[in-house]
Every structure is written in structure tokens, then in C-alpha cells.
Enzyme design. Structure first.
Site, PDB file in Angstrom:
ATOM      1  N   HIS A  97       0.841  -1.204   0.000  1.00 25.42           N
ATOM      2  CA  HIS A  97       0.000   0.000   0.000  1.00 25.42           C
ATOM      3  C   HIS A  97       0.872   1.248   0.000  1.00 25.42           C
ATOM      4  O   HIS A  97       2.010   1.203   0.448  1.00 25.42           O
ATOM      5  CB  HIS A  97      -0.935   0.016   1.213  1.00 25.42           C
ATOM      6  CG  HIS A  97      -0.215  -0.095   2.519  1.00 25.42           C
ATOM      7  ND1 HIS A  97       0.215  -1.295   3.033  1.00 25.42           N
ATOM      8  CD2 HIS A  97       0.154   0.842   3.414  1.00 25.42           C
ATOM      9  CE1 HIS A  97       0.813  -1.093   4.196  1.00 25.42           C
ATOM     10  NE2 HIS A  97       0.798   0.192   4.452  1.00 25.42           N
ATOM     11  N   ALA A  98       0.308   2.317  -0.518  1.00 26.82           N
ATOM     12  CA  ALA A  98       1.012   3.597  -0.503  1.00 26.82           C
ATOM     13  C   ALA A  98       0.046   4.729  -0.786  1.00 26.82           C
ATOM     14  O   ALA A  98      -0.953   4.552  -1.474  1.00 26.82           O
ATOM     15  CB  ALA A  98       2.123   3.609  -1.560  1.00 26.82           C
TER      16      ALA A  98
END
Length: 151
Positions: free
Chosen positions: A66-67
């Protein structure tokens, strides 16, 4: 949210790579094809930077890259099933389910809400099994839309 978190077009049922970078890139490409990621290379760099901070593998065969990124236009989730498994650094081994969370750079609250809601469901074996056994991408998207409540 005006856009659904996930659609059938952001689900890959049979990814065959055992390389984390390749699997992540395939999921990013699904998001980019839907106009949710404006620069696939830039977002991939942001995901790699996040992965370098701490592994995103979870027990139960889960990869959770995730980012937050300036290259993401709308909070999104892509899902990949990897029958052969891919190493995301979980203590119990390779991930057979990979959930890629993408949030706009300023979307701290969105990012954390999605991550928390998804993590709450992933601890339940029945949820993981329903994703693994889903017949198609539409079913996966429907299960996640129903089960992962972010509001």
C-alpha cells in the site's frame, strides 16, 4: 465515495509470478487501466519505498502492499490471487492473496480507513476463503464491497 473502492476490472484471479515486484506491477497496471493511477512507474516507486520500510505480508497468506501517492487519483483497491504464492515477508510464508491499496497523496484518512477495514476482515478465515474460492472478479469485488466497510 463517488467511485467504488474496487471493481471487477481490478481483480486478477490467477497471477503466476513468484516475484513481489511483478505481482505488484500487474495490480498497478489494472488500476492504471481504470484511470485510478496516473503514472504507473511513479506509483510503483512509491509502493516500493513503502515496502522498504517494513514488509507488508500478513499471516494467513496475505500480501498487503500500500502507498499514498501523488500518482493516485481516487482511493482504490486491487486484488490478486497468486496460487503459487509470492513472498511479501509474512512470518508464515508466501502470500496467495495480494491486496494493493492506493490512496491519493493527501488521503491519509482514506488510506488508513481502507487499511484498517481490510485488516479487520482478513483475520477471518471465512473472508479469505470466500476471496480464494470466488468464481470471477465480479464476485471478488462484490464480497469486498460488502464486507470492507470504510465509511
Amino acid at each position: 465515495m463517488s467511485h467504488p473502492l474496487i471493481t471487477a476490472d481490478m481483480v486478477a484471479l490467477d497471477l503466476t509470478s513468484d516475484d513481489r515486484e511483478t505481482v505488484t506491477r500487474q495490480l498497478i497496471d489494472l488500476m492504471a487501466a481504470q484511470g485510478r493511477v496516473t503514472d504507473a512507474e511513479g506509483f510503483h516507486a512509491d509502493v516500493r519505498a513503502r515496502e522498504a520500510q517494513m514488509a507488508t505480508g500478513m499471516p494467513g497468506g496475505i500480501g498487503l502492499p500500500h502507498a499514498r501517492s501523488e500518482h493516485v487519483s481516487v482511493p482504490s483497491l486491487a486484488v490478486g490471487r497468486v496460487p503459487g504464492g509470492v513472498d511479501f515477508g509474512a512470518p508464515d510464508g508466501p502470500a496467495t492473496l495480494v491486496f494493493l491499496i492506493a490512496a491519493p497523496a493527501g488521503g491519509d484518512a482514506d488510506h488508513l480507513k481502507i487499511l484498517a477495514a481490510l485488516a479487520r476482515r482478513l483475520v477471518h478465515e471465512s473472508f479469505r476463503t470466500s476471496i480464494l474460492e470466488a468464481a470471477d472478479g465480479g464476485t471478488v469485488a462484490e464480497i469486498i464491497t460488502r464486507e470492507v466497510v470504510t465509511s
